[in-house]
Scaffold this active site. Structure first.
Site, PDB file in Angstrom:
ATOM      1  N   ASP A  81      25.775 -54.157  35.095  1.00 52.67           N
ATOM      2  CA  ASP A  81      25.600 -55.556  35.466  1.00 52.67           C
ATOM      3  C   ASP A  81      26.503 -56.488  34.670  1.00 52.67           C
ATOM      4  OD1 ASP A  81      23.603 -54.489  37.040  1.00 52.67           O
ATOM      5  OD2 ASP A  81      22.209 -56.132  36.658  1.00 52.67           O
ATOM      6  N   ASP A 123      20.179 -51.266  33.942  1.00 50.87           N
ATOM      7  CA  ASP A 123      19.362 -52.251  34.646  1.00 50.87           C
ATOM      8  C   ASP A 123      18.706 -51.790  35.944  1.00 50.87           C
ATOM      9  OD1 ASP A 123      20.729 -53.579  32.628  1.00 50.87           O
ATOM     10  OD2 ASP A 123      20.722 -55.463  33.709  1.00 50.87           O
ATOM     11  N   CYS A 195      22.512 -52.424  26.265  1.00 48.16           N
ATOM     12  CA  CYS A 195      22.778 -53.586  25.407  1.00 48.16           C
ATOM     13  C   CYS A 195      21.588 -53.916  24.512  1.00 48.16           C
ATOM     14  CB  CYS A 195      23.175 -54.781  26.255  1.00 48.16           C
ATOM     15  SG  CYS A 195      24.744 -54.549  27.108  1.00 48.16           S
ATOM     16  N   GLU A 491      22.648 -62.208  39.464  1.00 48.93           N
ATOM     17  CA  GLU A 491      22.182 -62.722  38.180  1.00 48.93           C
ATOM     18  C   GLU A 491      23.007 -63.936  37.781  1.00 48.93           C
ATOM     19  OE1 GLU A 491      20.412 -58.699  36.077  1.00 48.93           O
ATOM     20  OE2 GLU A 491      22.323 -59.495  35.374  1.00 48.93           O
ATOM     21  N   SER A 517      19.942 -62.547  34.248  1.00 44.81           N
ATOM     22  CA  SER A 517      20.119 -61.382  33.392  1.00 44.81           C
ATOM     23  C   SER A 517      19.013 -61.358  32.358  1.00 44.81           C
ATOM     24  CB  SER A 517      21.478 -61.469  32.697  1.00 44.81           C
ATOM     25  OG  SER A 517      21.528 -60.610  31.586  1.00 44.81           O
TER      26      SER A 517
END
Length: 616
Positions: A81, A123, A195, A491, A517
């Site tokens: 993403d 994600d 992340c 997002e 996000s």
């Protein structure tokens, strides 16, 4: 007694052709009759959260074989993403969830696999595999790739922690020098893994623990740490046990729908609210519940959000803590332990280890466990060495963070706030609700009223923000970015990041029928339902209209009379074939995305496909 599904392809003279093909994959006579277990991997070199997964499927497969099963591995797609963000690539992110779910169903049903181990991380991959698991309802264990270490750099003679969002904000801030922006960019994402904040990937991997479908530590143990290897080894052994329990002992408690029950979904959402998880988790839990045929709706989430406090605060809601700090404080089980002591959890649930919630907490909650191996596992920490290799370091914190008064995870008495980290708002242009990550909203703007600045695409909004056309006090409205209208429900991390870079992070609100996000913070309200493309009132907002947001009272209102709204609706309908479409947007939409849009439902339904259109 259920028959092994795989017997369809391995038994009977008429299956000689299928057996011949199985033999060509390496199977022998002794394998026919063993459970065939799919190792569902998602390795790709496109995504840092998946770049280290290539060999991890083999680890799982070896344990399956050693435990009396037959392992067969395949891969799904995986979209990053962050790399897809800010351009047309983001249109493909949410639709990829459905493709992943379908591809798992296709492979598992086409080859009659008996069970699965799902190796996910980022994600849409964890949600897609979760949807498939609950759709298929065969034994499954999730084991994710693990979180990335937080980045670190020295700015103004001070060592600070960093993540992806910092790189985005600094890159867009005109006051930041090229040298500093470059320094942050090079430091923000130092290792493989998802992340490092409580973004969507890590939120979802934590929620699989709460659902009972993954092992303790799955959501927080770093991708780089040697201890994580044990989760993969255990998954291979345990899935064979679960599989034999179901097929050979008729024990339906081994099935995912009986583990991830309504009570487990409520626990997962309670965890999500308490830890300030990504708003995307709402979308994915709603979708997964539908696959499990569980009646779990926005109304359930709203009720929970009104009674669950925020017990954990992690980036992007604070720069003090990242996932490595959550792990040191006890991870998911640390938060669940505090929620349990507060009487906020359903205790009559089990996980893939066969443990009830009280049994799991007794063994894995760092504040009560007597198990030194568990305490050692939760001391697993970062090494600060750039790497794309899994299990490449064995660093440990000197001590655990068990300070429930001022540490990363708090007790009820010392909660960050009595309201949880997520809230559902309702109003006259969000009749079916919308979502805000309250964990990331400054107290000064929990109530906010301002004039609307309306944009019919994310691109137009970004141009206006960076061009100085959005000013303090504005309510930015980005519409026609929902599941159908985008299509794909983009997002909005760039608009929110750019508001911060322009010094407006605490001075403006942003509202959209798109989504955000997990890295988003600020007064960012998404998932407005119904969306503009489905006739939602958000399509009727005009520049200058006053919008009032009241998070404590769960309200969002367009301050217009019902008569004026009705008149605007009539004018919109008068556009005929162009009604409920953006007026001046040029966007190339592929056939694949148009096919997705034709069946997409609004966010309050999880943005899943509308089964009624297919006669389902």
């Amino acid at each position: 007694m259920p028959k092994y599904r795989s017997a369809t392809t391995t038994h009977g003279r008429n299956m000689a052709g299928a057996r011949a093909l199985w033999r060509a994959t390496g199977m022998t006579d002794s394998d026919f009759g063993k459970p065939i277990i799919a190792v569902v991997n998602s390795f790709t070199q496109f995504v840092p959260g998946h770049v280290h997964l290539r060999d991890l499927g083999k680890l799982v497969a070896e344990q399956i074989e050693a435990s009396g099963g037959v392992a067969k591995e395949f891969n799904t797609i995986a979209v990053d993403d962050g790399i897809a963000m800010g351009h047309g690539g983001m249109l493909y992110s949410l639709p990829s969830r459905e493709l992943i779910a379908d591809s798992v169903e296709y492979m598992v049903n086409a080859h009659c696999a008996d069970a699965m181990v799902c190796i996910s991380n980022c994600d849409k991959i964890t949600p897609g595999m979760l949807m498939a698991s609950l759709r298929l309802n065969i034994p499954v264990i999730f084991v994710s790739g693990g979180p990335m270490e937080a980045g670190k750099t020295k700015l103004s003679d001070k060592i600070i922690k960093l993540d992806l969002v910092d790189a985005m904000i600094q890159g867009a801030d005109p006051k930041v020098s090229d040298d500093q922006s470059n320094q942050v960019e090079r430091s923000a994402c130092p290792t493989c893994g998802s992340c490092s904040g409580m973004f969507t990937a890590n939120s979802m991997n934590c929620l699989t623990e709460a659902l009972g479908l993954s092992q303790p530590g799955n959501g927080s143990l770093l991708a780089t740490h040697a201890d994580r290897k044990q989760l993969f080894l255990n998954a291979g052994k345990r899935i064979v046990e679960l599989t034999k329990r179901y097929y050979e002992q008729n024990d339906e408690s081994a099935l995912p729908r009986n583990i991830a029950s309504k009570a487990a979904f409520e626990n997962a959402m309670t965890l999500d609210i308490a830890m300030g998880g990504s708003t995307n988790t709402v979308l994915h839990l709603l979708a997964a519940a539908q696959e499990a045929e569980i009646d779990f709706t926005m109304s359930d989430i709203d009720k929970l959000s009104r009674k669950v406090p925020q017990l954990c605060k992690v980036a992007p809601s604070t720069q003090k803590y990242h996932m490595e700090d959550v792990h040191r404080a006890g991870g998911v089980l640390g938060i669940l332990g505090e929620l349990d002591r507060a009487g906020l959890l359903n205790r009559n649930v089990k996980n893939v280890l066969g443990l009830t919630l009280p049994q799991t907490l007794e063994q894995y909650d760092i504040t009560v466990t007597q198990d030194e191996a568990v305490k050692k596992m939760f001391r697993a920490g970062p090494a600060g060495i750039r790497t794309t290799q899994a299990f490449s370091q064995d660093c440990r914190w000197d001590s655990l963070d068990d300070d429930r008064a001022a540490g990363c995870i708090r007790s009820l008495e010392y909660a960050y706030s009595k309201d949880g980290g997520l809230a559902v708002l309702y109003g006259n242009f969000a009749e079916n609700g919308c979502i805000v990550k309250t964990a990331g909203v400054d107290d000064s703007i929990l109530k906010f009223t301002g004039p609307a600045k309306v944009y019919e695409s994310q691109d137009d909004a970004v141009e206006a923000i960076l061009g100085g056309k959005v000013v303090e006090g504005d309510v930015v409205v980005i519409r026609y970015e929902g599941p159908k209208g985008g299509p794909g429900m983009q997002e909005m991390l760039y608009p929110t990041s750019f508001l911060k870079s322009m010094g407006l992070g605490k001075a403006c609100a942003l509202i959209t029928d798109g989504r955000f996000s997990g890295g988003t913070s600020g007064l960012s309200i998404g998932h407005v339902s119904p969306e503009a493309a489905s006739g939602g009132t958000i399509a009727l907002i005009e520049d200058g209209d006053t919008i009032a947001i009241d998070i404590p009272n769960r309200s969002i209102q367009l301050q217009l009379s019902e008569a004026e709204i009705a008149a605007r609706r009539e004018a919109q309908e008068a556009r005929g074939d162009k009604a409920w479409t953006p007026k001046n947007r040029q966007r190339q939409v592929s056939f694949a995305l148009r096919a997705y849009a034709s069946l997409a439902t609004s966010a309050d339904k999880g943005a899943v496909r509308d089964k009624s259109k297919l006669g389902g």
